[in-house]
Motif scaffolding. Structure first.
Motif, PDB file in Angstrom:
ATOM      1  N   ALA A 227     -19.767  -6.668  -5.766  1.00  0.00           N
ATOM      2  CA  ALA A 227     -20.200  -5.601  -6.671  1.00  0.00           C
ATOM      3  C   ALA A 227     -19.335  -5.642  -7.934  1.00  0.00           C
ATOM      4  O   ALA A 227     -18.245  -6.205  -7.951  1.00  0.00           O
ATOM      5  CB  ALA A 227     -20.060  -4.248  -5.983  1.00  0.00           C
ATOM      6  N   VAL A 228     -19.851  -5.056  -9.004  1.00  0.00           N
ATOM      7  CA  VAL A 228     -19.121  -4.942 -10.268  1.00  0.00           C
ATOM      8  C   VAL A 228     -19.280  -3.514 -10.780  1.00  0.00           C
ATOM      9  O   VAL A 228     -20.395  -2.978 -10.804  1.00  0.00           O
ATOM     10  CB  VAL A 228     -19.644  -5.940 -11.326  1.00  0.00           C
ATOM     11  CG1 VAL A 228     -18.901  -5.749 -12.652  1.00  0.00           C
ATOM     12  CG2 VAL A 228     -19.500  -7.372 -10.836  1.00  0.00           C
ATOM     13  N   VAL A 229     -18.178  -2.905 -11.189  1.00  0.00           N
ATOM     14  CA  VAL A 229     -18.211  -1.569 -11.781  1.00  0.00           C
ATOM     15  C   VAL A 229     -17.807  -1.662 -13.243  1.00  0.00           C
ATOM     16  O   VAL A 229     -16.817  -2.322 -13.582  1.00  0.00           O
ATOM     17  CB  VAL A 229     -17.272  -0.598 -11.026  1.00  0.00           C
ATOM     18  CG1 VAL A 229     -17.073   0.694 -11.823  1.00  0.00           C
ATOM     19  CG2 VAL A 229     -17.833  -0.282  -9.650  1.00  0.00           C
ATOM     20  N   THR A 230     -18.583  -1.037 -14.112  1.00  0.00           N
ATOM     21  CA  THR A 230     -18.286  -0.936 -15.533  1.00  0.00           C
ATOM     22  C   THR A 230     -18.351   0.535 -15.934  1.00  0.00           C
ATOM     23  O   THR A 230     -18.694   1.404 -15.123  1.00  0.00           O
ATOM     24  CB  THR A 230     -19.289  -1.742 -16.377  1.00  0.00           C
ATOM     25  OG1 THR A 230     -20.563  -1.074 -16.343  1.00  0.00           O
ATOM     26  CG2 THR A 230     -19.455  -3.158 -15.849  1.00  0.00           C
TER      27      THR A 230
ATOM     28  N   GLY B 274     -22.936  -9.480  -8.472  1.00  0.00           N
ATOM     29  CA  GLY B 274     -24.080  -8.698  -8.906  1.00  0.00           C
ATOM     30  C   GLY B 274     -23.709  -8.073 -10.249  1.00  0.00           C
ATOM     31  O   GLY B 274     -23.316  -6.900 -10.299  1.00  0.00           O
ATOM     32  N   MET B 275     -23.813  -8.876 -11.311  1.00  0.00           N
ATOM     33  CA  MET B 275     -23.339  -8.437 -12.622  1.00  0.00           C
ATOM     34  C   MET B 275     -24.359  -7.517 -13.280  1.00  0.00           C
ATOM     35  O   MET B 275     -25.530  -7.862 -13.393  1.00  0.00           O
ATOM     36  CB  MET B 275     -23.082  -9.640 -13.523  1.00  0.00           C
ATOM     37  CG  MET B 275     -22.314  -9.307 -14.785  1.00  0.00           C
ATOM     38  SD  MET B 275     -20.599  -8.862 -14.445  1.00  0.00           S
ATOM     39  CE  MET B 275     -19.891 -10.474 -14.113  1.00  0.00           C
ATOM     40  N   PRO B 276     -23.925  -6.345 -13.730  1.00  0.00           N
ATOM     41  CA  PRO B 276     -24.879  -5.424 -14.360  1.00  0.00           C
ATOM     42  C   PRO B 276     -25.159  -5.789 -15.805  1.00  0.00           C
ATOM     43  O   PRO B 276     -24.314  -6.346 -16.494  1.00  0.00           O
ATOM     44  CB  PRO B 276     -24.151  -4.076 -14.265  1.00  0.00           C
ATOM     45  CG  PRO B 276     -22.706  -4.430 -14.277  1.00  0.00           C
ATOM     46  CD  PRO B 276     -22.585  -5.757 -13.582  1.00  0.00           C
ATOM     47  N   GLY B 277     -26.365  -5.464 -16.246  1.00  0.00           N
ATOM     48  CA  GLY B 277     -26.668  -5.469 -17.660  1.00  0.00           C
ATOM     49  C   GLY B 277     -26.195  -4.161 -18.277  1.00  0.00           C
ATOM     50  O   GLY B 277     -25.632  -3.302 -17.582  1.00  0.00           O
ATOM     51  N   PRO B 278     -26.404  -3.980 -19.565  1.00  0.00           N
ATOM     52  CA  PRO B 278     -25.955  -2.746 -20.225  1.00  0.00           C
ATOM     53  C   PRO B 278     -26.500  -1.497 -19.524  1.00  0.00           C
ATOM     54  O   PRO B 278     -27.700  -1.391 -19.256  1.00  0.00           O
ATOM     55  CB  PRO B 278     -26.513  -2.891 -21.647  1.00  0.00           C
ATOM     56  CG  PRO B 278     -26.639  -4.362 -21.849  1.00  0.00           C
ATOM     57  CD  PRO B 278     -27.035  -4.925 -20.522  1.00  0.00           C
ATOM     58  N   ASP B 279     -25.588  -0.593 -19.184  1.00  0.00           N
ATOM     59  CA  ASP B 279     -25.931   0.690 -18.566  1.00  0.00           C
ATOM     60  C   ASP B 279     -26.711   0.536 -17.257  1.00  0.00           C
ATOM     61  O   ASP B 279     -27.494   1.408 -16.882  1.00  0.00           O
ATOM     62  CB  ASP B 279     -26.715   1.568 -19.545  1.00  0.00           C
ATOM     63  CG  ASP B 279     -25.880   1.941 -20.758  1.00  0.00           C
ATOM     64  OD1 ASP B 279     -24.676   2.201 -20.581  1.00  0.00           O
ATOM     65  OD2 ASP B 279     -26.430   1.950 -21.876  1.00  0.00           O
ATOM     66  N   MET B 280     -26.494  -0.562 -16.549  1.00  0.00           N
ATOM     67  CA  MET B 280     -27.120  -0.777 -15.248  1.00  0.00           C
ATOM     68  C   MET B 280     -26.155  -0.323 -14.160  1.00  0.00           C
ATOM     69  O   MET B 280     -24.958  -0.595 -14.222  1.00  0.00           O
ATOM     70  CB  MET B 280     -27.462  -2.258 -15.059  1.00  0.00           C
ATOM     71  CG  MET B 280     -28.185  -2.584 -13.752  1.00  0.00           C
ATOM     72  SD  MET B 280     -28.485  -4.376 -13.562  1.00  0.00           S
ATOM     73  CE  MET B 280     -29.683  -4.645 -14.878  1.00  0.00           C
TER      74      MET B 280
ATOM     75  N   GLY C  31     -23.570  -4.804   3.543  1.00  0.00           N
ATOM     76  CA  GLY C  31     -22.869  -6.068   3.660  1.00  0.00           C
ATOM     77  C   GLY C  31     -22.077  -6.470   2.443  1.00  0.00           C
ATOM     78  O   GLY C  31     -21.700  -7.639   2.299  1.00  0.00           O
ATOM     79  N   ILE C  32     -21.797  -5.521   1.560  1.00  0.00           N
ATOM     80  CA  ILE C  32     -20.925  -5.780   0.413  1.00  0.00           C
ATOM     81  C   ILE C  32     -19.543  -5.257   0.776  1.00  0.00           C
ATOM     82  O   ILE C  32     -19.407  -4.166   1.345  1.00  0.00           O
ATOM     83  CB  ILE C  32     -21.438  -5.085  -0.860  1.00  0.00           C
ATOM     84  CG1 ILE C  32     -22.913  -5.445  -1.118  1.00  0.00           C
ATOM     85  CG2 ILE C  32     -20.566  -5.443  -2.063  1.00  0.00           C
ATOM     86  CD1 ILE C  32     -23.171  -6.904  -1.395  1.00  0.00           C
ATOM     87  N   ALA C  33     -18.490  -6.015   0.456  1.00  0.00           N
ATOM     88  CA  ALA C  33     -17.141  -5.619   0.879  1.00  0.00           C
ATOM     89  C   ALA C  33     -16.102  -5.837  -0.213  1.00  0.00           C
ATOM     90  O   ALA C  33     -14.901  -5.842   0.078  1.00  0.00           O
ATOM     91  CB  ALA C  33     -16.738  -6.401   2.132  1.00  0.00           C
ATOM     92  N   SER C  34     -16.544  -5.991  -1.454  1.00  0.00           N
ATOM     93  CA  SER C  34     -15.612  -6.261  -2.545  1.00  0.00           C
ATOM     94  C   SER C  34     -16.240  -5.802  -3.852  1.00  0.00           C
ATOM     95  O   SER C  34     -17.462  -5.724  -3.993  1.00  0.00           O
ATOM     96  CB  SER C  34     -15.291  -7.757  -2.621  1.00  0.00           C
ATOM     97  OG  SER C  34     -16.484  -8.527  -2.591  1.00  0.00           O
ATOM     98  N   VAL C  35     -15.357  -5.508  -4.821  1.00  0.00           N
ATOM     99  CA  VAL C  35     -15.831  -5.037  -6.119  1.00  0.00           C
ATOM    100  C   VAL C  35     -14.911  -5.593  -7.197  1.00  0.00           C
ATOM    101  O   VAL C  35     -13.702  -5.728  -6.985  1.00  0.00           O
ATOM    102  CB  VAL C  35     -15.866  -3.490  -6.170  1.00  0.00           C
ATOM    103  CG1 VAL C  35     -14.499  -2.887  -5.913  1.00  0.00           C
ATOM    104  CG2 VAL C  35     -16.430  -2.998  -7.492  1.00  0.00           C
ATOM    105  N   LYS C  36     -15.493  -5.919  -8.334  1.00  0.00           N
ATOM    106  CA  LYS C  36     -14.714  -6.478  -9.432  1.00  0.00           C
ATOM    107  C   LYS C  36     -14.617  -5.487 -10.572  1.00  0.00           C
ATOM    108  O   LYS C  36     -15.570  -4.780 -10.895  1.00  0.00           O
ATOM    109  CB  LYS C  36     -15.341  -7.774  -9.946  1.00  0.00           C
ATOM    110  CG  LYS C  36     -14.491  -8.468 -11.022  1.00  0.00           C
ATOM    111  CD  LYS C  36     -15.078  -9.798 -11.434  1.00  0.00           C
ATOM    112  CE  LYS C  36     -14.194 -10.502 -12.454  1.00  0.00           C
ATOM    113  NZ  LYS C  36     -14.750 -11.789 -12.910  1.00  0.00           N
ATOM    114  N   LEU C  37     -13.430  -5.465 -11.198  1.00  0.00           N
ATOM    115  CA  LEU C  37     -13.178  -4.671 -12.387  1.00  0.00           C
ATOM    116  C   LEU C  37     -12.650  -5.574 -13.492  1.00  0.00           C
ATOM    117  O   LEU C  37     -11.889  -6.508 -13.232  1.00  0.00           O
ATOM    118  CB  LEU C  37     -12.144  -3.580 -12.104  1.00  0.00           C
ATOM    119  CG  LEU C  37     -12.502  -2.527 -11.052  1.00  0.00           C
ATOM    120  CD1 LEU C  37     -11.324  -1.589 -10.838  1.00  0.00           C
ATOM    121  CD2 LEU C  37     -13.743  -1.747 -11.468  1.00  0.00           C
TER     122      LEU C  37
END
Length: 476
Positions: free
Chosen positions: A124-127, A93-99, A145-151
């Motif tokens: 998930a993705v955190v920026t 679930g890649m965010p756009g700018p400031d999403m 149901g999300i269990a992982s996050v990318k940095l």
């Protein structure tokens, strides 16, 4: 009498090959044995019946960054995956700018609904643009149901600072999540990139200099040190070099819950492929870049002996015109990073790993499906051929020799870095939850058949202990 029986195949089970039938009812495997009868039969004679592949690292239909959007949406991307023997994907679930992170997941779910032909989860993705309430966002997503996050440790707009890195690791440790990390040192890349520009060394071959093995090694070491400090589980994604692979191995010796992932491009493409004419070399630009023969040999051995846990595509689909941009002669500063690979991931490893005998069946199954299901929280439903699990099955013709190339593939991307490469072994029939998505090489699934797969986090109590909790002064 079963609803469906796959008869007469050579079946890849957890304890080895078996010549047997598979009974399927209500989308799940209900029996494994001989002489099974069914209302519908699929003849698997002369076929190898394998678990459906799981690609836990791929990109589809992401927001536009840098002026170019993805060529593949969830329809074309999952069709391509299915033709390559993959029955479940976990993109971002890649965010756009400031999403926000939640906003990006909502966007991806909306884009996937009604389009996917195979099942899918989401990371998930955190920026830095995620928002100050990152802990609350991740906790809310855990209930969905999300269990992982990318940095990311590099890329403008994506790279996180150390404060946010630690905040995410601490939250993930509490939730039982796994943290995926793109490990490259951003400051080093920016420094070297500018020096190359100043020296007018912008040919595509300098991409390997601007993203050197040392930069990846340093970031990998630092990320794993952070995991050690916090007790978090961590996947180092797209390990490209022997140096980074050794950092993961060393972290494991220290007790870090560290997982290593690599991709086909790091075994089948080399830095020498960038030393071509600009338009030809552009087909091989991705980050981290392709490496040396030494790294190829090291990664093959790591696949064989279990030091690499995951085999993912990192499918990054761009049209070639978007990839090379408007520069008269593409250079490493102007060429978009990323290549397609969602359909070629399994055929390459089947041909060059399993059939050659480099990999045992056990290692092949771990790399292509079982480990991804276990690591990312859905081994109770997918990843193996076992009674009670989803009937995600692929019939392979192990004798079929064919040529990889744009004309033979199903992604909307108009090139492949493997153009002209011959492989042996091809998926012919692909079942998702017992329903043929592909039958004898013909697409049958309709867009929207694919379902969102909710995943389960690990028990936080079984996570590693942060370094601070094991130091003597805390026991005083």
């Amino acid at each position: 009498m079963h609803e469906l029986v796959i008869k007469g195949g050579r079946v890849a089970l957890d304890d080895g090959w078996a010549d047997c039938d598979i009974g399927i009812d209500a989308g799940r495997i209900s029996a494994i044995g001989n002489g099974l009868s069914g209302e519908t039969l699929i003849d698997a004679a002369k076929r190898w019946v394998m678990p459906g592949g799981i690609d836990a690292h791929c990109h589809l239909d992401q927001p536009v960054w840098g002026g170019a959007g993805n060529a593949d949406d969830f329809e074309s991307g999952t069709i391509s995956a299915a033709f390559g023997g993959t029955t479940c994907i976990v993109p971002f679930g890649m965010p756009g700018p400031d999403m926000s992170t939640i906003g990006a997941i909502d966007r991806a779910l909306d884009r996937a609904a009604g389009r996917a032909v195979i099942d899918y989860g989401l990371h998930a993705v955190v920026t830095m643009g995620t928002g100050a309430d990152v802990e609350q966002q991740l906790a809310a997503l855990a209930s969905r149901g999300i269990a992982s996050v990318k940095l990311f440790m590099t890329y403008q707009g994506f790279a996180v600072d150390d404060d946010l890195f630690f905040k995410v690791l601490d939250t993930a440790h509490t939730l039982g999540w796994i943290v995926m990390v793109h490990a490259e040192n951003d400051a080093a890349i920016r420094r070297t990139r500018q020096r190359l520009i100043d020296l007018d060394r912008t040919d595509i071959r300098y991409h390997v200099v601007a993203h050197s093995e040392t930069m990846e090694r340093e970031a990998t070491h630092r990320a794993l040190a952070f995991a050690e400090m916090t007790g978090a589980r961590m996947t180092i994604v797209h390990v490209s070099s022997w140096q980074s692979a050794e950092e993961v191995a060393r972290a494991r010796l220290r007790g870090v819950d560290a997982i290593a992932e690599t991709c086909p491009q790091y075994l089948f493409i080399s830095g020498a492929d960038l030393d071509r004419s600009a338009l030809d070399a552009a087909r091989f630009v991705f980050s981290p870049p392709p490496r040396s023969p030494r790294s190829h040999e090291h990664l093959w051995q790591a696949l064989i002996d279990g030091r690499i846990d995951l085999w993912s595509s990192d499918h990054s689909p761009y049209y070639f015109a978007d990839k090379i941009g408007k520069a008269e002669t593409p250079g490493f500063t102007t060429t978009l990073s990323g290549i397609p690979g969602i359909e070629t991931r399994l055929p390459l490893l089947f041909s060059e790993g399993l059939l050659t005998g480099r990999l045992t069946l056990d290692r092949y199954l771990d790399l292509t499906s079982r480990n991804a299901a276990a690591i990312y929280g859905f081994a109770d439903r997918k990843g193996r051929i076992a009674v009670g699990l989803d009937a995600d099955l692929v019939l392979w013709d192990p004798t079929a020799t064919w040529t990889l190339g744009h004309a033979a593939l199903h992604s909307r991307v108009d090139f492949t870095p493997y153009e002209g490469r011959s492989v042996t072994g091809k998926p012919t029939t692909v079942l998702v939850r017992g329903v043929p998505a592909i039958a004898d090489g013909v697409l049958k699934a309709q867009p929207g058949f694919g379902q969102f797969v909710e995943r389960t986090a690990a028990d936080p109590a079984r996570s590693g202990r942060p370094v601070e909790e094991t130091t003597p002064w805390l026991d005083a």
